[in-house]
Design an enzyme around this catalytic site. Structure first.
Site, short mmCIF file in Angstrom:
data_model
loop_
_atom_site.label_atom_id
_atom_site.label_comp_id
_atom_site.label_asym_id
_atom_site.label_seq_id
_atom_site.Cartn_x
_atom_site.Cartn_y
_atom_site.Cartn_z
N GLY A 203 38.31 35.61 41.21
CA GLY A 203 37.77 36.61 40.30
C GLY A 203 38.64 37.85 40.31
O GLY A 203 39.42 38.06 41.23
N HIS B 83 32.98 46.04 42.12
CA HIS B 83 34.23 46.70 41.69
C HIS B 83 33.97 47.60 40.50
O HIS B 83 34.48 48.72 40.42
CB HIS B 83 35.28 45.65 41.28
CG HIS B 83 36.14 45.17 42.41
ND1 HIS B 83 36.88 46.00 43.20
CD2 HIS B 83 36.39 43.91 42.87
CE1 HIS B 83 37.55 45.30 44.10
NE2 HIS B 83 37.27 44.02 43.93
N GLN C 57 40.84 46.54 38.95
CA GLN C 57 41.91 46.02 39.81
C GLN C 57 43.25 45.92 39.07
O GLN C 57 44.27 45.67 39.70
CB GLN C 57 41.52 44.66 40.39
CG GLN C 57 40.41 44.77 41.44
CD GLN C 57 40.03 43.41 41.96
OE1 GLN C 57 39.34 42.65 41.29
NE2 GLN C 57 40.49 43.08 43.15
N CYS D 261 39.70 40.16 49.14
CA CYS D 261 39.79 40.93 47.90
C CYS D 261 41.26 41.03 47.51
O CYS D 261 42.10 41.34 48.36
CB CYS D 261 39.19 42.31 48.11
SG CYS D 261 39.31 43.36 46.66
N LEU D 262 41.56 40.80 46.24
CA LEU D 262 42.96 40.86 45.78
C LEU D 262 43.54 42.27 45.94
O LEU D 262 44.75 42.43 45.97
CB LEU D 262 43.06 40.41 44.33
CG LEU D 262 42.80 38.91 44.09
CD1 LEU D 262 42.64 38.62 42.61
CD2 LEU D 262 43.91 38.05 44.68
N HIS E 171 30.72 40.51 43.94
CA HIS E 171 31.93 41.24 44.36
C HIS E 171 32.56 41.96 43.15
O HIS E 171 32.93 43.13 43.25
CB HIS E 171 32.90 40.23 44.99
CG HIS E 171 34.18 40.82 45.54
ND1 HIS E 171 34.48 40.82 46.88
CD2 HIS E 171 35.23 41.40 44.91
CE1 HIS E 171 35.66 41.41 47.05
NE2 HIS E 171 36.15 41.75 45.87
N GLU E 172 32.64 41.26 42.01
CA GLU E 172 33.24 41.87 40.82
C GLU E 172 32.37 42.98 40.25
O GLU E 172 32.87 44.02 39.82
CB GLU E 172 33.49 40.82 39.72
CG GLU E 172 34.37 39.64 40.10
CD GLU E 172 35.62 40.00 40.86
OE1 GLU E 172 36.13 41.13 40.70
OE2 GLU E 172 36.10 39.16 41.64
ZN LIG Z 1 37.92 42.52 45.14
#
Ligand SMILES: [Zn+2]
Length: 179
Positions: A46, A142, A51, A95-96, A138-139
């Site tokens: 995701g 964000h 991000q 997390c990216l 999680h998204e």
């Molecule tokens: Zn993340």
């Protein structure tokens, strides 16, 4: 534009509360397309718009990571809402925006997701569980400027951040689920 650079912690945009999308402008369509490409290139599950440095309420995710998922292709969600949440699940999250950091976080086990799909059609409430429910939560965090570290205990958060900030840029371990 294609693949966009993924913003890493502690970039301030990760703490911004994203704004609602008001229309499917060419910019929003381009953002969705680029985010899908960026997620795929990063081998993520995701990705939220913050991000890639855009504080709009948009995320993309890839439901194919979960067997038996009701959704079958990577998709973008605009102005997402969680209508229902139940149960508890512990998941080792990555997390990216935090290369090479994993934390075990408690989330709701099942959710009902609403919002607009990338074609502008309402989702009409999709039930998701397990990894996909974790990913969506999680998204959604964000988009509110909340990060997965915020769900860890104060001590765990301090230790993980100290380690993260002291060691410089790192690559992701692609075998794990990153959002
Ligand atoms: Zn993340």
């Amino acid at each position: 534009m294609g693949i966009r650079p993924i913003v890493k912690y502690p970039s301030p945009v990760l703490r911004e509360k994203a704004r609602e999308v008001e229309g499917f402008t060419p910019e929003v369509q381009g953002l969705l397309k680029d985010m899908l490409e960026t997620m795929e290139a990063a081998k993520g599950v995701g990705l939220a718009a913050n991000q890639v440095g855009v504080p709009l309420r948009v995320f993309v995710f890839d439901p194919r990571v979960q067997e038996g998922s009701p959704l079958k292709a990577p998709m973008g969600i605009v102005n997402p809402k969680i209508l229902e949440a139940s149960g508890t699940i512990l998941w080792e999250e990555g997390c990216l925006s935090f290369p090479d950091m994993e934390l075990k976080i408690a989330r709701s086990e099942r959710i009902v997701l609403d919002g607009l799909a990338q074609d502008g059609q309402p989702l009409g409430g999709i039930e998701l569980d397990g990894l996909l429910a974790v990913c969506v939560q999680h998204e959604m965090d964000h988009l509110d400027g909340v990060l997965f570290i915020d769900h860890a205990s104060k001590l765990k958060k301090e230790i993980a951040l100290k380690r993260y900030l002291s060691r410089g840029p790192k690559e992701h371990d692609h075998a794990k689920a990153h959002f």
